[in-house]
Scaffold this active site. Sequence first.
Site, short mmCIF file in Angstrom:
data_model
loop_
_atom_site.label_atom_id
_atom_site.label_comp_id
_atom_site.label_asym_id
_atom_site.label_seq_id
_atom_site.Cartn_x
_atom_site.Cartn_y
_atom_site.Cartn_z
CG HIS A 175 -5.50 1.55 5.50
ND1 HIS A 175 -5.51 2.63 6.54
CD2 HIS A 175 -4.85 0.47 5.13
CE1 HIS A 175 -4.34 1.96 6.78
NE2 HIS A 175 -3.99 1.20 5.44
CD GLU A 204 -3.27 4.96 6.89
OE1 GLU A 204 -2.77 5.47 5.62
OE2 GLU A 204 -1.92 4.79 7.87
N GLY A 208 2.77 1.87 10.69
CA GLY A 208 3.83 3.12 10.56
C GLY A 208 4.13 3.20 12.21
CG ASN A 268 -1.59 1.09 1.21
OD1 ASN A 268 -1.27 2.17 0.33
ND2 ASN A 268 -2.35 1.23 2.68
N GLY A 291 5.30 1.06 4.71
CA GLY A 291 6.00 1.56 4.95
C GLY A 291 7.42 0.73 3.66
CB SER A 346 5.78 -2.20 11.90
OG SER A 346 4.87 -1.00 12.07
CD GLU A 402 -3.43 -2.71 7.14
OE1 GLU A 402 -2.51 -3.30 6.84
OE2 GLU A 402 -3.63 -1.33 6.70
CE LYS A 417 -0.09 2.88 5.07
NZ LYS A 417 0.00 3.04 6.52
P1 PGA Z 1 2.78 -0.30 8.26
O1 PGA Z 1 1.56 0.24 7.01
O2 PGA Z 1 3.71 -1.08 6.71
O3 PGA Z 1 3.73 1.21 7.19
O4 PGA Z 1 2.38 0.02 9.01
C1 PGA Z 1 0.63 -1.25 6.26
C2 PGA Z 1 -0.64 -0.91 6.77
O5 PGA Z 1 -1.65 0.65 6.62
O6 PGA Z 1 -1.38 -1.21 4.77
#
Ligand code: PGA
Length: 254
Positions: free
Chosen positions: A95, A97, A171, A10, A233, A211, A165, A12
């Site tokens: 998601h 976010e 993140g 992803n 990330g 993460s 998640e 983002k």
């Molecule tokens: P992350 O994000 O791997 O940076 O923790 C995961 C996600 O939001 O799908």
Amino acid sequence: MMRTPIIAGNWKMNTTLSDAVDLANGVSAQLPFVTGVTAVVCPPFVSLQAVADALITSDIKVGAQNVHFQPSGAFTGEVSAPMVQGLVSYVIVGHSERRLLFHEMDADVAKKAIVVAAHEMQPILCVGERLETRKAGEAEDTIRTQVRASLDGFEAWDKLVVAYEPVWAIGTGEAASPIVAQEIISVVRSELASLAGQNNADNIPILYGGSVTSENIGPFLDRPDIDGALVGGASLKADEFSRIIQVTASIAAS
Ligand code: PGA
């Protein structure tokens, strides 16, 4: 029971058009063949076509990060499922976010999952609890409610992918432990079984996200209910994302 693992990146709100093409080319150069794992990249909308073109001869699939649940209309700034149909194979819906920063409710997420499947794409439905919820001992109940409400009216079980998640792991560099992830993902699967029947639930890939790196992915994949990862990330670095896919492929082959 054989579920093919999925590793989805992803991106983002990262990468310009040229960054996106470079990243897609970087990943496909390192993975000329992908076997035993479904690899997916989810670039921003404006780069979908260019990334799809860059990956045309590759096994790597393309996904979108969101869609609106209406097919068209006066929704300034939104993108609909028919607009990305044919361009992508997957669409991330719900998601955290989107839920936390853009106030998407379970009911909106359910409509999105339905419209994505109706347009021949696979929704990657995200669920996850916040830290306060976990500390209050309510993680399991919250996830059950989220799964149920985010799939209200959904019936295309053969297309569904779910990603667990936990918000506190996204993140932060603090991934959930594989034990915690397995615990909640088995709850997700049991909730899916009550909605869709055990047979369907056994075939639905459920990913862990938060993460994930090439260093920590292995123990997640060793758990019985975890079928891959949604990676944020670490999907922005071609080397690292390719390594995650290679680790997954070698575990799947073993
Ligand atoms: P992350 O994000 O791997 O940076 O923790 C995961 C996600 O939001 O799908």
